[in-house]
Design an enzyme around this catalytic site. Structure first.
Site, mmCIF file in Angstrom:
data_model
loop_
_atom_site.group_PDB
_atom_site.id
_atom_site.type_symbol
_atom_site.label_atom_id
_atom_site.label_comp_id
_atom_site.label_asym_id
_atom_site.label_seq_id
_atom_site.Cartn_x
_atom_site.Cartn_y
_atom_site.Cartn_z
ATOM 1 N N ASP A 154 35.362 58.052 32.219
ATOM 2 C CA ASP A 154 35.260 58.485 30.827
ATOM 3 C C ASP A 154 35.352 57.337 29.829
ATOM 4 O OD1 ASP A 154 34.893 61.081 31.573
ATOM 5 O OD2 ASP A 154 36.959 61.737 31.190
ATOM 6 N N HIS A 165 30.074 40.321 43.401
ATOM 7 C CA HIS A 165 31.335 40.558 44.111
ATOM 8 C C HIS A 165 32.297 41.403 43.274
ATOM 9 C CE1 HIS A 165 34.896 38.875 46.564
ATOM 10 N NE2 HIS A 165 34.105 39.478 47.428
ATOM 11 N N ASP A 223 53.519 30.142 35.286
ATOM 12 C CA ASP A 223 54.771 30.153 34.524
ATOM 13 C C ASP A 223 55.383 31.534 34.439
ATOM 14 O OD1 ASP A 223 54.450 27.438 34.175
ATOM 15 O OD2 ASP A 223 53.514 27.622 32.206
ATOM 16 N N LYS A 274 43.543 38.819 45.644
ATOM 17 C CA LYS A 274 43.086 37.623 44.937
ATOM 18 C C LYS A 274 43.778 37.593 43.572
ATOM 19 C CE LYS A 274 39.256 39.432 46.256
ATOM 20 N NZ LYS A 274 39.430 39.865 47.645
ATOM 21 N N LYS A 311 34.374 44.402 41.383
ATOM 22 C CA LYS A 311 34.877 45.701 41.808
ATOM 23 C C LYS A 311 35.524 46.404 40.619
ATOM 24 C CE LYS A 311 35.326 43.333 45.960
ATOM 25 N NZ LYS A 311 35.455 41.883 46.186
ATOM 26 N N HIS A 326 43.591 40.221 51.522
ATOM 27 C CA HIS A 326 42.420 40.408 50.675
ATOM 28 C C HIS A 326 42.768 40.337 49.188
ATOM 29 C CE1 HIS A 326 38.509 42.410 49.467
ATOM 30 N NE2 HIS A 326 38.116 41.584 50.408
#
Length: 536
Positions: free
Chosen positions: A206, A199, A439, A434, A201, A432
């Protein structure tokens, strides 16, 4: 006459011996179930032999150079001015997120390393594929690692990029069978092994600058679809933390789970040319113009992010191990690091997750934090905004005990036509993003949903930071999502019945899942009775 009686007698005898319809149907059902069990059993016994065994040649990130590429020449002076620090910028706007990827790809002169769960065969997918092709034409080495669950027929043109001599594409935990009924049968046979997906991403240019977060590659993730109100978040990262992203990519690329697409299927130069032609046509489409204009604006600013980078010493890029499901120890799993952050909460924990299934341990942990006086808030999808009925079914039973414990719950409103809810889909939900913030200073942004699948089945990655400036930016994003404009506020009425507050004028209470159809409500309710939580 005797002949007639004999035939009649025979017919009557045959009919008297024929089994009732329900018994015949039961026998057919038993045969089907036995065949499925045999398939699954063979998968359990032979899983390592059923999975594709071809391995690609090992490779690593190319050595960094002081001034070889435009990115080197841009990042090196910034690093020199901020020794030991990594630069971070938030990408909450879809067009900005597209432009950032386009810009670092355009400036790349050495390498591009990408790993994604989904890459759609649509406008955004084509434009980004063309950017990679153009980079490869300049001599840039391009490595692409895609999860195979979503890389079947619709992505054939994307995989055709592998035909370019400077581009290699590998698939994570792939199917031997590329399409049709054979792929479906393999899904059943290898039900347990194919249940583990990548999952992650990330988009690295470079070896010096990376974009890490929650976005897959497709129109809905970059605000290019009018029927989906997608809220998402990425971070641009430069500096020492990118070396962690480089190591993560190399670990996945060289793992036993990554198989070259060339070992599984054949794609031709003609398909590559077709992809390039289609991408050129897409660039002329009216829908593409705002995105290309945003790239042009970024080009004038001469930086990948819409805002300047904020530099900090406390930035890390973390990931699950690539073969997560093969080990029992959780010490190096991402869930362990995130639980440790939440357990350190002193006065506030803010959580954003499209799919929120805390489980009994999560319920106890969040309740304990609220019980000792900490503010605990969660923004997730409402049923109307959620395309995954199974996940909402797993979440809905936790709302009353969380509210009774003092946890604040906000559910994102559906905006536009979200379409029908599916059992296990993943691309139509309104929220979408996440992320979590502890604190007001310690935060995480990445691919990790707060559910059992992200914790124990999928591999995940993201950026962990400890910085008050970055914390303030993430808190502002949480407050935006939790605002009356975007979310319902949940509370308990008489007899602990759930209520949703519409806080925009005129304020009023709603007694049922707001904005959802009766069919959606019943689907989620029925699924909540099934023992599926460990798979959600």
């Amino acid at each position: 006459m005797a002949w007639i009686y004999a035939r009649r007698g025979t017919t009557i005898g045959v009919m008297s011996l024929r089994k009732p319809l329900w018994r015949r149907l039961l026998r057919v059902a038993a045969i089907i179930i036995a065949a499925l069990l045999l398939l699954v059993l063979s998968g359990l016994l032979l899983a390592d032999h059923l999975a594709p065994q071809a391995r690609g040649e090992a490779s690593q990130v190319l050595p960094l150079q002081p001034a070889q590429t435009p990115i080197d020449r841009q990042i090196m002076p910034l690093q020199a001015a901020h020794p030991g620090q990594s630069g971070v910028a938030f990408l909450s706007d879809g067009m900005d997120a597209f432009a950032a990827r386009a810009m670092i790809t355009e400036h790349a002169g050495r390498s591009l390393d990408l790993q994604y769960y989904i890459w759609h065969d649509d406008l955004i997918g084509h434009l980004m594929a063309k950017a990679l092709y153009d980079a490869a034409e300049r001599g840039v080495r391009v490595r692409i690692l895609l999860d195979d669950m979503n890389a079947k027929d619709k992505d054939a043109l994307m995989m055709a990029l592998d035909a370019h001599p400077n581009i290699e594409l590998r698939l994570y935990n792939p199917f031997r069978n590329r399409s049709g009924i054979a792929r479906t049968l393999e899904l059943v046979q290898r039900a347990f092994s194919v249940n583990h997906r990548m999952h992650n991403k990330s988009w690295i240019a470079d070896g010096r600058i990376a974009i890490v977060g929650g976005r897959n590659i497709g129109e809905e993730y970059f605000s290019a679809r009018s029927d989906v109100n997608f809220q998402d978040l990425d971070l641009v990262v430069a500096g020492p933390a990118v070396q962690q992203a480089n190591q993560i990519f190399d670990d996945y690329w060289n793992s036993d789970a990554a198989i070259p697409i060339s070992a599984l299927a054949t794609y031709t130069d003609a398909q590559l040319r077709q992809l390039v032609r289609q991408s050129d046509l897409d660039a002329l489409h009216a829908q593409a113009q705002p995105y290309l204009q945003r790239v042009a604006e970024s080009r004038q600013r001469q930086r990948a992010s819409p805002e300047p980078l904020h530099w900090s010493t406390q930035v890390r890029i973390l990931s699950d191990p690539p073969m997560k499901h093969h080990g029992d120890a959780h010490d190096d799993w991402l869930v362990t690091a995130l639980v440790r952050q939440l357990q350190s909460t002193r006065y506030k924990a803010l959580l954003i997750s499209p799919y929120f299934v805390p489980g009994s341990e999560g319920l106890d942990g969040l309740s304990a934090m609220a019980g000792r006086g900490a503010q605990v808030g969660v923004v997730t999808n409402s049923l109307a905004a959620n395309d995954v009925a199974a996940v909402h079914g797993g979440y809905m039973g936790y709302r009353v005990p969380l509210l009774k414990a003092g946890v604040q719950l906000y559910e994102l409103k559906a905006s536009g036509q979200t379409g029908d809810s599916s059992l296990f889909g993943s691309s139509g939900a309104s929220l979408h993003t996440k992320a979590l913030l502890v604190d007001d200073q310690r935060g995480f942004v990445g691919s990790f949903n707060l559910d059992p699948r992200s914790a124990y089945l999928n591999t995940e990655m993201g950026v962990l930071f400890d910085d008050p400036v970055l914390g303030a930016q993430l808190r502002a994003e949480y407050l935006r999502l939790a605002s009356p404009e975007h979310s319902w506020w949940l509370a308990l009425g008489a007899d602990d019945e759930l209520r949703w507050l519409q806080r925009e004028p005129p304020p009023h209470w709603v007694e049922a899942e707001p904005g959802s159809s009766l069919g959606k409500r019943w689907t989620a309710r029925v699924i909540s009775w099934l023992p599926l939580e460990s798979q959600l």
